[in-house]
Design an enzyme around this catalytic site. Structure first.
Site, PDB file in Angstrom:
ATOM      1  N   SER A  52       1.668   4.338  -4.953  1.00  0.00           N
ATOM      2  CA  SER A  52       2.281   5.547  -4.400  1.00  0.00           C
ATOM      3  C   SER A  52       3.606   5.234  -3.697  1.00  0.00           C
ATOM      4  O   SER A  52       4.539   4.748  -4.325  1.00  0.00           O
ATOM      5  CB  SER A  52       1.280   6.211  -3.450  1.00  0.00           C
ATOM      6  OG  SER A  52       1.699   7.496  -3.062  1.00  0.00           O
ATOM      7  N   HIS A  92      -5.757  10.174  -7.099  1.00  0.00           N
ATOM      8  CA  HIS A  92      -4.771   9.332  -6.421  1.00  0.00           C
ATOM      9  C   HIS A  92      -5.404   8.118  -5.744  1.00  0.00           C
ATOM     10  O   HIS A  92      -4.758   7.075  -5.610  1.00  0.00           O
ATOM     11  CB  HIS A  92      -4.022  10.176  -5.376  1.00  0.00           C
ATOM     12  CG  HIS A  92      -2.735   9.583  -4.923  1.00  0.00           C
ATOM     13  ND1 HIS A  92      -1.652   9.423  -5.757  1.00  0.00           N
ATOM     14  CD2 HIS A  92      -2.348   9.090  -3.712  1.00  0.00           C
ATOM     15  CE1 HIS A  92      -0.652   8.872  -5.085  1.00  0.00           C
ATOM     16  NE2 HIS A  92      -1.044   8.654  -3.850  1.00  0.00           N
ATOM     17  N   ASP A 112      -4.937  13.195 -10.868  1.00  0.00           N
ATOM     18  CA  ASP A 112      -4.170  13.053  -9.625  1.00  0.00           C
ATOM     19  C   ASP A 112      -3.487  14.379  -9.314  1.00  0.00           C
ATOM     20  O   ASP A 112      -2.591  14.810 -10.038  1.00  0.00           O
ATOM     21  CB  ASP A 112      -3.132  11.936  -9.779  1.00  0.00           C
ATOM     22  CG  ASP A 112      -2.515  11.514  -8.452  1.00  0.00           C
ATOM     23  OD1 ASP A 112      -2.427  12.369  -7.551  1.00  0.00           O
ATOM     24  OD2 ASP A 112      -2.128  10.343  -8.322  1.00  0.00           O
ATOM     25  N   HIS A 160       0.824  -1.211   0.000  1.00  0.00           N
ATOM     26  CA  HIS A 160       0.000   0.000   0.000  1.00  0.00           C
ATOM     27  C   HIS A 160       0.857   1.259   0.000  1.00  0.00           C
ATOM     28  O   HIS A 160       2.089   1.214   0.097  1.00  0.00           O
ATOM     29  CB  HIS A 160      -0.942  -0.001   1.207  1.00  0.00           C
ATOM     30  CG  HIS A 160      -0.249   0.051   2.535  1.00  0.00           C
ATOM     31  ND1 HIS A 160       0.282   1.211   3.064  1.00  0.00           N
ATOM     32  CD2 HIS A 160       0.003  -0.923   3.466  1.00  0.00           C
ATOM     33  CE1 HIS A 160       0.816   0.968   4.240  1.00  0.00           C
ATOM     34  NE2 HIS A 160       0.680  -0.320   4.515  1.00  0.00           N
TER      35      HIS A 160
END
EC number: 3.1.1.-
Length: 469
Positions: free
Chosen positions: A263, A438, A410, A189
Protein backbone atom coordinates in the site's frame (compact mmCIF):
# COMPACT_ATOMS: atom_id res chain seq x y z
CA UNK A 1 -26.91 -0.31 -10.13
CA UNK A 2 -27.55 3.27 -11.24
CA UNK A 3 -30.21 3.78 -8.54
CA UNK A 4 -27.99 2.41 -5.76
CA UNK A 5 -25.12 4.64 -6.83
CA UNK A 6 -27.38 7.69 -6.93
CA UNK A 7 -28.76 6.80 -3.50
CA UNK A 8 -25.22 6.39 -2.17
CA UNK A 9 -24.26 9.84 -3.41
CA UNK A 10 -27.46 11.48 -2.17
CA UNK A 11 -27.12 10.03 1.31
CA UNK A 12 -23.43 10.93 1.20
CA UNK A 13 -24.20 14.62 0.57
CA UNK A 14 -26.37 14.75 3.69
CA UNK A 15 -24.03 12.69 5.90
CA UNK A 16 -20.90 14.60 4.95
CA UNK A 17 -22.63 17.95 5.39
CA UNK A 18 -23.36 16.91 8.98
CA UNK A 19 -19.72 15.84 9.36
CA UNK A 20 -18.64 19.24 7.99
CA UNK A 21 -20.49 20.90 10.84
CA UNK A 22 -19.17 18.45 13.44
CA UNK A 23 -15.58 18.97 12.28
CA UNK A 24 -16.08 22.75 12.36
CA UNK A 25 -17.27 22.58 15.98
CA UNK A 26 -14.47 20.20 16.95
CA UNK A 27 -11.97 22.73 15.62
CA UNK A 28 -12.88 25.18 18.38
CA UNK A 29 -13.13 22.37 20.92
CA UNK A 30 -9.56 21.21 20.29
CA UNK A 31 -8.18 24.74 20.24
CA UNK A 32 -9.64 25.21 23.71
CA UNK A 33 -8.37 21.84 24.96
CA UNK A 34 -4.92 22.42 23.47
CA UNK A 35 -4.69 25.75 25.23
CA UNK A 36 -5.86 24.19 28.50
CA UNK A 37 -3.42 21.25 28.43
CA UNK A 38 -0.47 22.82 26.59
CA UNK A 39 -0.95 26.56 27.24
CA UNK A 40 -0.86 27.25 23.55
CA UNK A 41 -3.28 27.65 20.66
CA UNK A 42 -2.39 24.94 18.16
CA UNK A 43 -2.87 25.82 14.48
CA UNK A 44 -4.85 23.54 12.20
CA UNK A 45 -5.38 23.29 8.47
CA UNK A 46 -8.97 24.51 8.50
CA UNK A 47 -7.79 27.98 9.53
CA UNK A 48 -7.85 30.42 6.58
CA UNK A 49 -4.23 31.14 5.53
CA UNK A 50 -4.73 34.91 5.08
CA UNK A 51 -5.51 35.24 8.77
CA UNK A 52 -2.25 33.61 9.85
CA UNK A 53 0.17 35.88 11.70
CA UNK A 54 3.69 35.04 10.57
CA UNK A 55 6.57 35.75 12.95
CA UNK A 56 10.27 35.26 12.67
CA UNK A 57 11.85 32.37 14.50
CA UNK A 58 14.89 34.54 15.06
CA UNK A 59 17.63 33.15 17.20
CA UNK A 60 15.46 32.16 20.12
CA UNK A 61 15.83 28.60 21.15
CA UNK A 62 12.64 26.72 20.51
CA UNK A 63 11.19 29.75 18.75
CA UNK A 64 8.36 29.15 16.34
CA UNK A 65 8.04 30.33 12.81
CA UNK A 66 5.36 30.62 10.19
CA UNK A 67 6.31 29.51 6.71
CA UNK A 68 4.23 30.86 3.85
CA UNK A 69 4.27 30.18 0.13
CA UNK A 70 1.81 31.29 -2.52
CA UNK A 71 0.52 28.41 -4.66
CA UNK A 72 -2.26 29.11 -7.13
CA UNK A 73 -5.32 30.63 -5.48
CA UNK A 74 -4.28 30.00 -1.89
CA UNK A 75 -1.28 30.24 0.41
CA UNK A 76 0.50 27.43 2.15
CA UNK A 77 0.96 28.53 5.74
CA UNK A 78 2.63 26.23 8.21
CA UNK A 79 3.33 26.86 11.88
CA UNK A 80 6.16 24.73 13.14
CA UNK A 81 9.17 24.46 15.39
CA UNK A 82 11.28 22.40 12.99
CA UNK A 83 14.46 23.81 11.53
CA UNK A 84 14.03 21.87 8.31
CA UNK A 85 11.05 21.57 5.99
CA UNK A 86 10.23 21.10 2.32
CA UNK A 87 7.34 23.19 1.06
CA UNK A 88 7.37 21.41 -2.29
CA UNK A 89 6.65 18.19 -0.37
CA UNK A 90 3.54 19.58 1.33
CA UNK A 91 0.32 18.47 -0.33
CA UNK A 92 -2.25 21.12 -1.15
CA UNK A 93 -4.94 18.71 0.09
CA UNK A 94 -3.97 19.74 3.62
CA UNK A 95 -5.28 23.23 2.92
CA UNK A 96 -7.78 22.77 0.12
CA UNK A 97 -10.51 20.30 1.08
CA UNK A 98 -13.66 22.08 -0.10
CA UNK A 99 -16.94 21.25 1.62
CA UNK A 100 -20.49 22.54 1.54
CA UNK A 101 -19.81 24.44 4.74
CA UNK A 102 -16.75 26.19 3.34
CA UNK A 103 -18.64 27.11 0.18
CA UNK A 104 -21.36 28.71 2.27
CA UNK A 105 -18.86 30.64 4.37
CA UNK A 106 -17.26 31.99 1.20
CA UNK A 107 -20.49 33.84 0.48
CA UNK A 108 -20.13 35.64 3.80
CA UNK A 109 -16.46 36.35 3.12
CA UNK A 110 -17.26 37.86 -0.26
CA UNK A 111 -19.76 40.17 1.40
CA UNK A 112 -17.10 41.38 3.85
CA UNK A 113 -14.28 41.46 1.34
CA UNK A 114 -14.33 45.18 0.58
CA UNK A 115 -14.42 46.15 4.25
CA UNK A 116 -11.55 43.82 5.15
CA UNK A 117 -9.51 45.05 2.21
CA UNK A 118 -9.82 48.64 3.36
CA UNK A 119 -8.76 47.68 6.88
CA UNK A 120 -5.76 45.73 5.58
CA UNK A 121 -4.60 48.66 3.45
CA UNK A 122 -4.73 51.00 6.42
CA UNK A 123 -2.73 48.54 8.51
CA UNK A 124 -0.05 48.25 5.84
CA UNK A 125 0.51 52.01 6.02
CA UNK A 126 1.21 51.78 9.75
CA UNK A 127 4.86 50.80 10.59
CA UNK A 128 3.82 49.37 13.95
CA UNK A 129 1.69 46.66 12.34
CA UNK A 130 4.22 45.54 9.77
CA UNK A 131 4.51 41.73 9.66
CA UNK A 132 7.70 39.77 9.30
CA UNK A 133 7.17 37.01 6.76
CA UNK A 134 9.60 34.14 6.46
CA UNK A 135 9.26 32.42 3.10
CA UNK A 136 11.08 29.14 2.70
CA UNK A 137 11.28 27.01 -0.45
CA UNK A 138 13.57 24.19 0.70
CA UNK A 139 15.27 23.51 4.02
CA UNK A 140 16.21 20.48 6.09
CA UNK A 141 14.85 19.01 9.36
CA UNK A 142 17.38 18.97 12.19
CA UNK A 143 15.50 18.54 15.42
CA UNK A 144 12.61 16.48 16.71
CA UNK A 145 10.14 17.83 19.18
CA UNK A 146 10.18 15.08 21.75
CA UNK A 147 7.14 15.87 23.90
CA UNK A 148 4.01 13.90 22.94
CA UNK A 149 0.76 15.83 22.74
CA UNK A 150 -1.90 15.42 25.40
CA UNK A 151 -4.19 13.62 22.96
CA UNK A 152 -1.55 11.03 22.01
CA UNK A 153 -0.87 7.77 23.79
CA UNK A 154 1.78 8.06 26.53
CA UNK A 155 2.27 4.33 27.15
CA UNK A 156 5.74 2.78 27.31
CA UNK A 157 5.37 1.13 23.91
CA UNK A 158 4.36 4.28 22.04
CA UNK A 159 6.95 6.50 23.75
CA UNK A 160 9.87 4.06 23.89
CA UNK A 161 11.73 6.19 21.32
CA UNK A 162 11.87 9.10 23.78
CA UNK A 163 14.33 7.26 26.02
CA UNK A 164 16.81 6.76 23.19
CA UNK A 165 19.32 9.33 22.02
CA UNK A 166 19.49 7.55 18.66
CA UNK A 167 16.65 9.01 16.61
CA UNK A 168 16.50 6.14 14.13
CA UNK A 169 13.60 4.05 12.96
CA UNK A 170 12.86 0.78 14.71
CA UNK A 171 13.94 -2.15 12.53
CA UNK A 172 12.96 -5.74 13.30
CA UNK A 173 15.80 -7.92 12.03
CA UNK A 174 15.80 -11.67 11.45
CA UNK A 175 19.02 -13.14 10.11
CA UNK A 176 20.88 -16.47 9.96
CA UNK A 177 22.38 -17.64 13.24
CA UNK A 178 25.88 -17.41 11.77
CA UNK A 179 25.24 -13.79 10.68
CA UNK A 180 26.34 -14.66 7.15
CA UNK A 181 23.31 -13.76 5.08
CA UNK A 182 23.92 -13.79 1.36
CA UNK A 183 21.15 -11.31 0.53
CA UNK A 184 18.98 -8.70 2.23
CA UNK A 185 15.23 -8.12 2.08
CA UNK A 186 13.66 -4.83 3.24
CA UNK A 187 9.95 -4.84 4.14
CA UNK A 188 7.96 -1.57 4.18
CA UNK A 189 4.49 -1.63 5.70
CA UNK A 190 1.46 0.37 4.62
CA UNK A 191 -0.69 3.13 6.08
CA UNK A 192 -1.86 2.62 9.70
CA UNK A 193 0.36 -0.41 10.10
CA UNK A 194 3.75 -1.44 11.48
CA UNK A 195 6.53 -3.96 11.01
CA UNK A 196 4.39 -6.57 12.78
CA UNK A 197 2.39 -6.83 9.56
CA UNK A 198 5.41 -8.74 8.24
CA UNK A 199 7.04 -10.20 11.34
CA UNK A 200 3.86 -11.88 12.61
CA UNK A 201 2.84 -13.28 9.23
CA UNK A 202 5.73 -13.90 6.85
CA UNK A 203 8.80 -14.20 9.06
CA UNK A 204 7.69 -17.43 10.80
CA UNK A 205 6.64 -18.97 7.48
CA UNK A 206 9.77 -18.59 5.41
CA UNK A 207 11.53 -21.84 4.63
CA UNK A 208 14.67 -22.90 6.47
CA UNK A 209 16.59 -22.31 3.28
CA UNK A 210 15.39 -18.70 3.08
CA UNK A 211 16.11 -18.09 6.76
CA UNK A 212 19.67 -19.31 6.30
CA UNK A 213 20.36 -17.20 3.19
CA UNK A 214 18.46 -13.95 3.68
CA UNK A 215 18.54 -11.21 6.26
CA UNK A 216 15.02 -9.84 6.74
CA UNK A 217 14.61 -6.21 7.83
CA UNK A 218 11.10 -4.95 8.62
CA UNK A 219 11.01 -1.25 9.43
CA UNK A 220 8.51 0.82 11.40
CA UNK A 221 8.01 3.99 9.38
CA UNK A 222 8.42 7.41 10.96
CA UNK A 223 5.42 7.98 13.22
CA UNK A 224 4.41 4.31 13.50
CA UNK A 225 5.04 1.39 15.83
CA UNK A 226 8.19 1.83 17.91
CA UNK A 227 9.75 4.46 15.64
CA UNK A 228 10.01 8.15 16.59
CA UNK A 229 6.76 10.10 16.43
CA UNK A 230 7.81 13.77 16.37
CA UNK A 231 4.72 15.91 16.74
CA UNK A 232 6.25 18.79 14.81
CA UNK A 233 7.14 16.73 11.75
CA UNK A 234 5.29 17.21 8.47
CA UNK A 235 6.02 13.58 7.49
CA UNK A 236 7.00 14.44 3.95
CA UNK A 237 8.34 12.00 1.39
CA UNK A 238 11.89 13.28 1.88
CA UNK A 239 11.68 12.85 5.64
CA UNK A 240 10.47 9.27 5.31
CA UNK A 241 13.12 8.41 2.72
CA UNK A 242 15.95 10.00 4.70
CA UNK A 243 14.95 8.07 7.81
CA UNK A 244 14.80 4.76 5.91
CA UNK A 245 18.15 5.42 4.27
CA UNK A 246 19.77 6.34 7.58
CA UNK A 247 18.14 3.63 9.71
CA UNK A 248 18.20 0.73 7.27
CA UNK A 249 20.43 1.19 4.23
CA UNK A 250 23.28 3.03 5.99
CA UNK A 251 22.91 1.40 9.41
CA UNK A 252 23.09 -2.14 8.02
CA UNK A 253 25.42 -1.21 5.15
CA UNK A 254 23.16 -2.58 2.44
CA UNK A 255 24.76 -2.58 -0.98
CA UNK A 256 21.98 -4.58 -2.64
CA UNK A 257 18.58 -5.65 -1.37
CA UNK A 258 15.14 -6.90 -2.33
CA UNK A 259 12.15 -4.64 -1.60
CA UNK A 260 8.71 -5.81 -0.46
CA UNK A 261 6.11 -3.10 0.16
CA UNK A 262 2.40 -2.84 0.90
CA UNK A 263 0.00 0.00 0.00
CA UNK A 264 1.56 3.31 1.15
CA UNK A 265 4.91 1.51 1.37
CA UNK A 266 4.82 0.98 -2.40
CA UNK A 267 5.27 4.72 -2.96
CA UNK A 268 8.30 4.76 -0.67
CA UNK A 269 9.67 1.61 -2.31
CA UNK A 270 9.40 3.16 -5.77
CA UNK A 271 11.10 6.33 -4.54
CA UNK A 272 13.92 4.23 -3.06
CA UNK A 273 14.27 2.36 -6.35
CA UNK A 274 14.64 5.68 -8.15
CA UNK A 275 17.32 6.89 -5.69
CA UNK A 276 19.18 3.56 -5.55
CA UNK A 277 18.59 1.93 -8.96
CA UNK A 278 21.68 -0.24 -8.82
CA UNK A 279 20.91 -1.63 -5.37
CA UNK A 280 17.47 -3.11 -6.04
CA UNK A 281 17.49 -6.85 -6.78
CA UNK A 282 13.71 -7.28 -6.94
CA UNK A 283 10.68 -5.09 -6.33
CA UNK A 284 7.48 -6.62 -4.95
CA UNK A 285 4.48 -4.31 -4.59
CA UNK A 286 1.23 -5.21 -2.83
CA UNK A 287 -1.85 -3.11 -3.65
CA UNK A 288 0.11 -0.12 -5.02
CA UNK A 289 -1.93 3.12 -4.88
CA UNK A 290 -1.18 4.24 -8.43
CA UNK A 291 -3.78 6.35 -10.20
CA UNK A 292 -3.08 7.60 -13.69
CA UNK A 293 -3.81 11.32 -13.40
CA UNK A 294 -5.51 12.79 -16.49
CA UNK A 295 -3.74 15.66 -18.19
CA UNK A 296 -4.73 19.07 -16.91
CA UNK A 297 -6.00 17.68 -13.60
CA UNK A 298 -4.30 18.44 -10.29
CA UNK A 299 -2.78 15.14 -9.17
CA UNK A 300 -3.16 15.58 -5.42
CA UNK A 301 -6.86 16.42 -5.57
CA UNK A 302 -7.52 13.67 -8.11
CA UNK A 303 -5.94 10.96 -5.97
CA UNK A 304 -7.75 12.17 -2.84
CA UNK A 305 -11.10 11.98 -4.57
CA UNK A 306 -10.36 8.51 -5.92
CA UNK A 307 -9.28 7.14 -2.56
CA UNK A 308 -11.77 9.13 -0.49
CA UNK A 309 -14.83 9.71 -2.71
CA UNK A 310 -17.09 10.98 0.09
CA UNK A 311 -19.45 8.03 -0.16
CA UNK A 312 -21.08 6.13 2.70
CA UNK A 313 -20.79 2.73 1.02
CA UNK A 314 -18.77 0.54 1.08
CA UNK A 315 -17.64 1.02 4.70
CA UNK A 316 -13.97 1.06 3.67
CA UNK A 317 -14.62 4.04 1.38
CA UNK A 318 -16.57 5.83 4.11
CA UNK A 319 -13.76 5.31 6.63
CA UNK A 320 -11.16 6.53 4.14
CA UNK A 321 -13.27 9.60 3.39
CA UNK A 322 -13.67 10.53 7.06
CA UNK A 323 -9.94 10.03 7.69
CA UNK A 324 -8.99 12.11 4.65
CA UNK A 325 -11.41 15.03 4.73
CA UNK A 326 -11.87 15.75 8.43
CA UNK A 327 -8.83 16.72 10.46
CA UNK A 328 -10.60 17.05 13.80
CA UNK A 329 -12.94 14.08 13.49
CA UNK A 330 -9.96 11.88 12.65
CA UNK A 331 -8.15 13.33 15.65
CA UNK A 332 -11.13 12.36 17.81
CA UNK A 333 -10.99 8.81 16.47
CA UNK A 334 -7.28 8.76 17.29
CA UNK A 335 -7.96 10.11 20.78
CA UNK A 336 -10.56 7.42 21.49
CA UNK A 337 -8.87 4.43 19.85
CA UNK A 338 -5.12 5.05 19.68
CA UNK A 339 -4.84 6.51 23.16
CA UNK A 340 -6.66 3.44 24.53
CA UNK A 341 -5.15 0.74 22.34
CA UNK A 342 -4.09 -1.36 25.34
CA UNK A 343 -7.71 -1.47 26.53
CA UNK A 344 -8.89 -2.50 23.08
CA UNK A 345 -6.28 -5.25 22.91
CA UNK A 346 -7.37 -6.50 26.34
CA UNK A 347 -11.05 -6.50 25.38
CA UNK A 348 -10.27 -8.32 22.14
CA UNK A 349 -8.40 -11.05 23.99
CA UNK A 350 -11.17 -11.25 26.58
CA UNK A 351 -14.01 -11.52 24.09
CA UNK A 352 -12.19 -14.02 21.87
CA UNK A 353 -10.73 -15.96 24.82
CA UNK A 354 -7.22 -15.40 23.48
CA UNK A 355 -8.11 -17.11 20.21
CA UNK A 356 -7.36 -13.98 18.18
CA UNK A 357 -3.92 -12.44 17.83
CA UNK A 358 -3.84 -8.68 18.28
CA UNK A 359 -0.80 -7.65 16.23
CA UNK A 360 -3.05 -5.96 13.67
CA UNK A 361 -4.50 -3.79 16.44
CA UNK A 362 -0.98 -2.76 17.41
CA UNK A 363 -0.19 -1.77 13.86
CA UNK A 364 -3.51 -0.04 13.29
CA UNK A 365 -3.52 2.01 16.49
CA UNK A 366 0.10 2.63 17.56
CA UNK A 367 0.64 5.95 15.83
CA UNK A 368 -0.17 9.60 16.42
CA UNK A 369 -2.82 11.61 14.64
CA UNK A 370 -0.17 14.03 13.43
CA UNK A 371 1.74 11.17 11.81
CA UNK A 372 -1.25 9.58 10.12
CA UNK A 373 -2.77 12.88 8.97
CA UNK A 374 0.41 14.25 7.39
CA UNK A 375 1.54 10.92 5.95
CA UNK A 376 -1.85 10.42 4.32
CA UNK A 377 -1.85 13.84 2.67
CA UNK A 378 1.85 14.41 1.98
CA UNK A 379 2.68 10.89 0.81
CA UNK A 380 -0.42 9.15 -0.57
CA UNK A 381 -2.20 12.22 -1.96
CA UNK A 382 0.86 14.39 -2.44
CA UNK A 383 2.56 11.78 -4.63
CA UNK A 384 -0.30 11.78 -7.14
CA UNK A 385 1.81 13.27 -9.89
CA UNK A 386 5.07 11.59 -8.84
CA UNK A 387 4.32 7.86 -8.95
CA UNK A 388 3.97 7.89 -12.73
CA UNK A 389 7.47 9.36 -13.08
CA UNK A 390 8.79 6.80 -10.59
CA UNK A 391 7.34 3.96 -12.65
CA UNK A 392 8.87 5.40 -15.82
CA UNK A 393 12.25 5.50 -14.10
CA UNK A 394 11.89 1.92 -12.84
CA UNK A 395 10.95 0.77 -16.34
CA UNK A 396 13.92 2.45 -17.99
CA UNK A 397 16.67 2.49 -15.37
CA UNK A 398 16.13 -0.17 -12.69
CA UNK A 399 17.25 -3.63 -13.78
CA UNK A 400 15.22 -5.87 -11.50
CA UNK A 401 12.17 -8.08 -11.51
CA UNK A 402 8.92 -6.29 -10.67
CA UNK A 403 6.06 -8.29 -9.16
CA UNK A 404 2.67 -6.85 -8.21
CA UNK A 405 0.08 -8.56 -5.99
CA UNK A 406 -3.48 -7.34 -5.51
CA UNK A 407 -6.58 -8.67 -3.81
CA UNK A 408 -9.48 -9.20 -6.17
CA UNK A 409 -11.88 -7.79 -3.55
CA UNK A 410 -9.80 -4.83 -2.42
CA UNK A 411 -12.36 -2.07 -1.77
CA UNK A 412 -9.79 0.52 -0.70
CA UNK A 413 -7.37 0.47 -3.63
CA UNK A 414 -8.97 -1.01 -6.77
CA UNK A 415 -7.18 -3.71 -8.72
CA UNK A 416 -7.09 -1.32 -11.69
CA UNK A 417 -4.17 0.38 -9.94
CA UNK A 418 -2.03 -2.73 -10.42
CA UNK A 419 -3.03 -3.01 -14.05
CA UNK A 420 -1.96 0.61 -14.39
CA UNK A 421 1.49 -0.37 -13.07
CA UNK A 422 1.61 -3.11 -15.71
CA UNK A 423 0.90 -0.58 -18.45
CA UNK A 424 3.75 1.63 -17.23
CA UNK A 425 6.18 -1.24 -16.57
CA UNK A 426 5.37 -3.98 -19.11
CA UNK A 427 7.77 -6.49 -17.57
CA UNK A 428 5.90 -6.37 -14.24
CA UNK A 429 4.22 -9.65 -13.28
CA UNK A 430 0.66 -9.08 -12.03
CA UNK A 431 -0.90 -11.53 -9.55
CA UNK A 432 -4.56 -10.88 -8.73
CA UNK A 433 -5.61 -13.09 -5.82
CA UNK A 434 -9.37 -13.85 -5.94
CA UNK A 435 -11.54 -13.28 -2.85
CA UNK A 436 -8.78 -11.38 -1.00
CA UNK A 437 -8.89 -7.75 0.12
CA UNK A 438 -6.40 -5.08 1.17
CA UNK A 439 -5.31 -6.99 4.28
CA UNK A 440 -6.02 -10.64 3.48
CA UNK A 441 -3.73 -10.39 0.48
CA UNK A 442 -1.16 -11.35 3.15
CA UNK A 443 -3.00 -12.17 6.38
CA UNK A 444 -4.52 -15.63 6.09
CA UNK A 445 -2.34 -16.71 3.17
CA UNK A 446 1.07 -15.99 4.65
CA UNK A 447 2.50 -19.44 3.92
CA UNK A 448 1.55 -19.25 0.27
CA UNK A 449 2.80 -15.69 -0.07
CA UNK A 450 6.10 -16.58 1.64
CA UNK A 451 6.67 -19.27 -1.02
CA UNK A 452 5.82 -16.78 -3.78
CA UNK A 453 8.35 -14.28 -2.42
CA UNK A 454 11.09 -16.89 -2.22
CA UNK A 455 10.43 -17.80 -5.84
CA UNK A 456 10.74 -14.15 -6.87
CA UNK A 457 14.03 -13.78 -5.00
CA UNK A 458 15.49 -16.92 -6.54
CA UNK A 459 14.37 -15.85 -9.99
CA UNK A 460 15.96 -12.43 -9.55
CA UNK A 461 19.41 -14.03 -9.67
CA UNK A 462 18.86 -14.63 -13.40
CA UNK A 463 19.25 -11.15 -14.99
CA UNK A 464 18.14 -12.15 -18.48
CA UNK A 465 14.64 -12.84 -17.20
CA UNK A 466 14.04 -9.20 -16.30
CA UNK A 467 16.19 -7.15 -18.63
CA UNK A 468 15.02 -3.58 -19.14
CA UNK A 469 12.91 -3.06 -22.24
Amino acid sequence: MGFSRSLNRTVGVFVFFILDIVDFLLCFTYKTLDFFFESEWKPCYCCPPPEAKPISAGGNRGGKMIVSERSGDYSKVVSLTRTKIYLDEISDTLYSRPSLLTKLTKLVKCFKKDVVKCCDESKKRSPSTKKTLLTVNSTVVEKLQRTPRWSDCHCTFCTSWLSSSNQSLFVNVQQPTDNKAQENVVFIHGFLSSSTFWTETLFPNFSDSAKSNYRFLAVDLLGYGKSPKPNDSLYTLKEHLEMIERSVISQFRLKTFHLVAHSLGCILALALAVKHPGAIKSLTLLAPPYYSVPKGVQGTQYVMRRLAPKEVWPPMAFGASVASWYEHISRTVSLVLCKNHHLLEFLTRLLTRNRMRTYLIEGFLCHTHNASWHTLHNIIFGSGSKVEAYLDHVRDNVDCEVAVFHGGRDELIPVECSYGVKRKVPRARIHVVPDKDHITIVVGRQKEFARELELIWRRSTTPQLHSIN
